[in-house]
Design a protein around this motif. Structure first.
Motif, PDB file in Angstrom:
ATOM      1  N   GLY A  72      53.475  62.058  62.283  1.00  0.00           N
ATOM      2  CA  GLY A  72      54.623  62.845  61.817  1.00  0.00           C
ATOM      3  C   GLY A  72      55.938  62.158  62.170  1.00  0.00           C
ATOM      4  N   SER A  73      56.987  62.599  61.485  1.00  0.00           N
ATOM      5  CA  SER A  73      58.298  62.036  61.805  1.00  0.00           C
ATOM      6  C   SER A  73      58.729  62.509  63.192  1.00  0.00           C
ATOM      7  N   THR A  74      58.126  63.596  63.659  1.00  0.00           N
ATOM      8  CA  THR A  74      58.418  64.074  65.017  1.00  0.00           C
ATOM      9  C   THR A  74      58.079  62.992  66.043  1.00  0.00           C
ATOM     10  N   GLU A  75      56.894  62.404  65.888  1.00  0.00           N
ATOM     11  CA  GLU A  75      56.537  61.330  66.822  1.00  0.00           C
ATOM     12  C   GLU A  75      57.395  60.096  66.583  1.00  0.00           C
ATOM     13  N   PHE A  97      71.575  71.448  64.966  1.00  0.00           N
ATOM     14  CA  PHE A  97      70.633  70.336  64.807  1.00  0.00           C
ATOM     15  C   PHE A  97      69.200  70.846  64.774  1.00  0.00           C
ATOM     16  N   TYR A  98      68.329  70.053  64.140  1.00  0.00           N
ATOM     17  CA  TYR A  98      66.895  70.319  64.165  1.00  0.00           C
ATOM     18  C   TYR A  98      66.461  70.333  65.636  1.00  0.00           C
ATOM     19  N   GLU A  99      65.776  71.399  66.032  1.00  0.00           N
ATOM     20  CA  GLU A  99      65.570  71.726  67.459  1.00  0.00           C
ATOM     21  C   GLU A  99      65.106  70.564  68.338  1.00  0.00           C
ATOM     22  N   VAL A 147      71.299  60.980  62.540  1.00  0.00           N
ATOM     23  CA  VAL A 147      71.860  61.552  61.305  1.00  0.00           C
ATOM     24  C   VAL A 147      70.704  62.111  60.478  1.00  0.00           C
ATOM     25  N   ASN A 148      70.738  63.408  60.253  1.00  0.00           N
ATOM     26  CA  ASN A 148      69.682  64.067  59.471  1.00  0.00           C
ATOM     27  C   ASN A 148      70.281  64.510  58.136  1.00  0.00           C
ATOM     28  N   THR A 149      69.914  63.788  57.080  1.00  0.00           N
ATOM     29  CA  THR A 149      70.402  64.124  55.742  1.00  0.00           C
ATOM     30  C   THR A 149      69.287  63.927  54.726  1.00  0.00           C
ATOM     31  N   ASN A 151      70.098  67.933  55.505  1.00  0.00           N
ATOM     32  CA  ASN A 151      70.103  68.443  56.865  1.00  0.00           C
ATOM     33  C   ASN A 151      69.400  69.798  57.031  1.00  0.00           C
ATOM     34  N   ASN A 152      68.628  69.872  58.085  1.00  0.00           N
ATOM     35  CA  ASN A 152      68.084  71.137  58.588  1.00  0.00           C
ATOM     36  C   ASN A 152      68.890  71.471  59.835  1.00  0.00           C
ATOM     37  N   PRO A 153      69.516  72.612  59.975  1.00  0.00           N
ATOM     38  CA  PRO A 153      69.356  73.838  59.184  1.00  0.00           C
ATOM     39  C   PRO A 153      70.433  74.072  58.117  1.00  0.00           C
ATOM     40  N   THR A 179      68.058  57.736  61.534  1.00  0.00           N
ATOM     41  CA  THR A 179      68.229  58.723  60.473  1.00  0.00           C
ATOM     42  C   THR A 179      66.922  59.451  60.208  1.00  0.00           C
ATOM     43  N   ASP A 180      67.026  60.751  60.043  1.00  0.00           N
ATOM     44  CA  ASP A 180      65.872  61.589  59.707  1.00  0.00           C
ATOM     45  C   ASP A 180      66.053  61.980  58.245  1.00  0.00           C
ATOM     46  N   GLU A 181      65.235  61.373  57.373  1.00  0.00           N
ATOM     47  CA  GLU A 181      65.428  61.535  55.925  1.00  0.00           C
ATOM     48  C   GLU A 181      64.261  62.301  55.290  1.00  0.00           C
ATOM     49  N   ILE A 182      63.664  63.182  56.096  1.00  0.00           N
ATOM     50  CA  ILE A 182      62.434  63.847  55.687  1.00  0.00           C
ATOM     51  C   ILE A 182      62.616  64.748  54.447  1.00  0.00           C
ATOM     52  N   TYR A 183      63.861  65.177  54.190  1.00  0.00           N
ATOM     53  CA  TYR A 183      64.104  66.009  52.997  1.00  0.00           C
ATOM     54  C   TYR A 183      64.728  65.200  51.861  1.00  0.00           C
ATOM     55  N   GLU A 184      64.538  63.886  51.846  1.00  0.00           N
ATOM     56  CA  GLU A 184      65.276  63.024  50.902  1.00  0.00           C
ATOM     57  C   GLU A 184      65.101  63.421  49.437  1.00  0.00           C
ATOM     58  N   MET A 212      55.396  62.439  55.303  1.00  0.00           N
ATOM     59  CA  MET A 212      54.755  63.102  54.166  1.00  0.00           C
ATOM     60  C   MET A 212      54.956  64.610  54.149  1.00  0.00           C
ATOM     61  N   SER A 213      55.270  65.199  55.316  1.00  0.00           N
ATOM     62  CA  SER A 213      55.207  66.651  55.490  1.00  0.00           C
ATOM     63  C   SER A 213      55.879  67.445  54.380  1.00  0.00           C
ATOM     64  N   LYS A 214      57.145  67.117  54.110  1.00  0.00           N
ATOM     65  CA  LYS A 214      57.950  67.961  53.223  1.00  0.00           C
ATOM     66  C   LYS A 214      57.817  67.518  51.775  1.00  0.00           C
ATOM     67  N   THR A 215      57.777  66.208  51.537  1.00  0.00           N
ATOM     68  CA  THR A 215      57.745  65.695  50.164  1.00  0.00           C
ATOM     69  C   THR A 215      56.424  66.040  49.468  1.00  0.00           C
ATOM     70  N   TRP A 221      49.332  67.552  58.180  1.00  0.00           N
ATOM     71  CA  TRP A 221      48.614  66.271  58.156  1.00  0.00           C
ATOM     72  C   TRP A 221      49.088  65.301  59.231  1.00  0.00           C
ATOM     73  N   ARG A 222      50.328  65.453  59.627  1.00  0.00           N
ATOM     74  CA  ARG A 222      50.927  64.657  60.700  1.00  0.00           C
ATOM     75  C   ARG A 222      50.964  63.165  60.379  1.00  0.00           C
ATOM     76  N   VAL A 223      51.613  62.840  59.293  1.00  0.00           N
ATOM     77  CA  VAL A 223      51.837  61.424  58.955  1.00  0.00           C
ATOM     78  C   VAL A 223      53.337  61.221  58.699  1.00  0.00           C
TER      79      VAL A 223
HETATM   80  N1  PLP Z   1      62.773  66.530  60.888  1.00  0.00           N
HETATM   81  C1  PLP Z   1      63.344  67.633  60.390  1.00  0.00           C
HETATM   82  C2  PLP Z   1      64.799  67.629  60.095  1.00  0.00           C
HETATM   83  C3  PLP Z   1      62.576  68.775  60.150  1.00  0.00           C
HETATM   84  O1  PLP Z   1      63.152  69.871  59.661  1.00  0.00           O
HETATM   85  C4  PLP Z   1      61.191  68.763  60.453  1.00  0.00           C
HETATM   86  C5  PLP Z   1      60.346  69.951  60.257  1.00  0.00           C
HETATM   87  O2  PLP Z   1      60.792  71.041  60.066  1.00  0.00           O
HETATM   88  C6  PLP Z   1      60.646  67.584  60.968  1.00  0.00           C
HETATM   89  C7  PLP Z   1      61.464  66.496  61.173  1.00  0.00           C
HETATM   90  C8  PLP Z   1      59.198  67.508  61.316  1.00  0.00           C
HETATM   91  O3  PLP Z   1      58.585  66.576  60.516  1.00  0.00           O
HETATM   92  P1  PLP Z   1      57.088  66.086  60.714  1.00  0.00           P
HETATM   93  O4  PLP Z   1      56.185  67.140  60.198  1.00  0.00           O
HETATM   94  O5  PLP Z   1      57.020  64.813  59.910  1.00  0.00           O
HETATM   95  O6  PLP Z   1      56.872  65.814  62.165  1.00  0.00           O
END
Ligand code: PLP
Length: 368
Positions: A72-75, A97-99, A147-149, A151-153, A179-184, A212-215, A221-223
């Motif tokens: 996951g992008s978390t790791e 910010f994302y927690e 930089v998260n764009t 952006n959550n929340p 950069t956290d681009e998970i919602y690109e 992969m999580s959001k797209t 799945w944690r990738v």
């Molecule tokens: N980054 C942001 C900004 C998110 O909102 C989230 C999930 O809500 C994650 C990362 C977590 O992503 P992942 O499932 O790839 O660990």
């Protein structure tokens, strides 16, 4: 389900993932892709990530030396921060910010420095930051900025001008951008996603995180992955190896298939979320919330002042227990809980019937 509530709290879809990637995962398991993948990621997936960054952002990335696939992008985020930070370093974080970012910085020995994103006012402007406040957060201790764009929340999509301003500070103070681009791909109203790494002068000082999580609607799945220059990638790969060894092997194969989807898939994904946003927002407004219109990602931040509750936590408790809708209190996105005491976040990555049920319940707020 807690209190039988409709869950608009966590950001996971309650609908199916694309059939093609489920099949690709099943086929990978059947073909016995069941043992450890290469620690820094299956070659097929790394190649696919490099290809997509080329198509989407015009970036040339070496999949052998510049990509680390993580759980996951978390790791990817914590592995990056552990790899680059030393005790006494500072990491600039926009808030809300994302927690995870605050604790991630602390776990890596760094000190987070928060810079406020200010909500839109009635003129219909966007969430913005103050240039001088951002500059004040940079000094000789600054190691990185997150930089998260999109952006959550907040749903903010950083503009090119804003990213260039951040770029100039990164260059001046010799700072990395993470950069956290998970919602690109989840963008509305004609907004454009710009990867920081694509800006002049940033390729060599940016770690681009995605997953992969959001797209592909597969948060379980944690990738995810981190893309960075070779020297930083070497450090990230070492941390990643000791943290988790590797991401799930068959799901990486399915990831390689997913990253090959056509532009039509991404168009439909964004359109589906636009329609969900436009479904939920009028219901929230009708129930008495002041909504900050998101331009990307799949959350609506709201102002709850009109309800007259003591704070966000007591209101969220009332919403879940008495109204039957779970949300996230705004204070979870701020360093000082008081800054989020008048905000609540709703997630709309849900089926239309889930959103309808939430809307029906929220109308009870009008009658109480
Ligand atoms: N980054 C942001 C900004 C998110 O909102 C989230 C999930 O809500 C994650 C990362 C977590 O992503 P992942 O499932 O790839 O660990």
């Amino acid at each position: 389900m807690l209190h039988g509530a409709v869950n608009l709290a966590q950001g996971f879809p309650d609908f199916s993932a694309p059939a093609e990637i489920k099949l690709a995962a099943q086929q990978a398991v059947a073909a016995d892709v069941n043992q450890y993948a290469i620690t820094w990621g299956a070659k097929k997936l790394r190649d696919a990530i490099a290809r997509r960054l080329g198509v989407g952002q015009g970036l040339t990335v070496d999949p052998e030396k510049e990509i680390t696939v993580c759980c996951g992008s978390t790791e990817a985020m914590i592995a990056t921060l552990l790899a680059v930070s030393n005790a006494g370093d500072e990491v600039v974080v926009f808030e809300p910010f994302y927690e995870n970012y605050g604790p991630d910085a602390v776990l890596s020995g760094a000190r987070p420095r928060f810079v406020k994103l200010r909500p839109p006012n009635d003129d219909g402007n966007e969430w913005t930051f103050d240039e001088k406040e951002l500059r004040r957060a940079f000094d000789r201790h600054t190691k990185a900025i997150i930089v998260n764009t999109p952006n959550n929340p907040t749903g903010k999509v950083f503009t090119r001008a804003e990213l260039e301003l951040i770029r100039d500070l990164c260059v001046e103070f010799d700072v990395l951008a993470i950069t956290d681009e998970i919602y690109e791909h989840i963008l509305y109203d004609g907004t454009e996603h710009i990867s920081m790494a694509s800006l002049d002068g940033m390729r060599e000082r940016t770690v681009t995180i995605n997953g992969m999580s959001k797209t592909y609607s597969v948060t379980g799945w944690r990738v995810g992955w981190a893309v960075a220059p070779e020297k930083i990638t070497n450090a990230i790969r070492k941390v990643h190896d000791f943290l988790t060894v590797g991401a799930p092997a068959p799901l990486q194969e399915a990831g390689a298939a997913a990253l090959g989807f056509s532009a039509e898939y991404y168009r439909k994904l964004a359109e589906g979320y636009r329609s969900r946003r436009d479904h939920l927002m009028p219901a929230l407004t009708a129930a008495g919330f002041q909504c900050f219109r998101p331009r990307g990602a799949y959350y609506v931040m709201t102002d709850i002042s009109a309800f007259g509750f003591k704070d966000d936590v007591s209101f969220a408790k009332y919403l879940v227990e008495d109204i039957g809708v779970a949300t996230v209190p705004g204070s979870s996105f701020y360093n000082d809980p008081r800054d989020g005491a008048k905000q609540i976040r709703f997630a709309f990555c849900k089926k239309p019937e889930t959103l309808d049920e939430a809307a029906r319940r929220l109308m009870r707020l009008r009658r109480n």
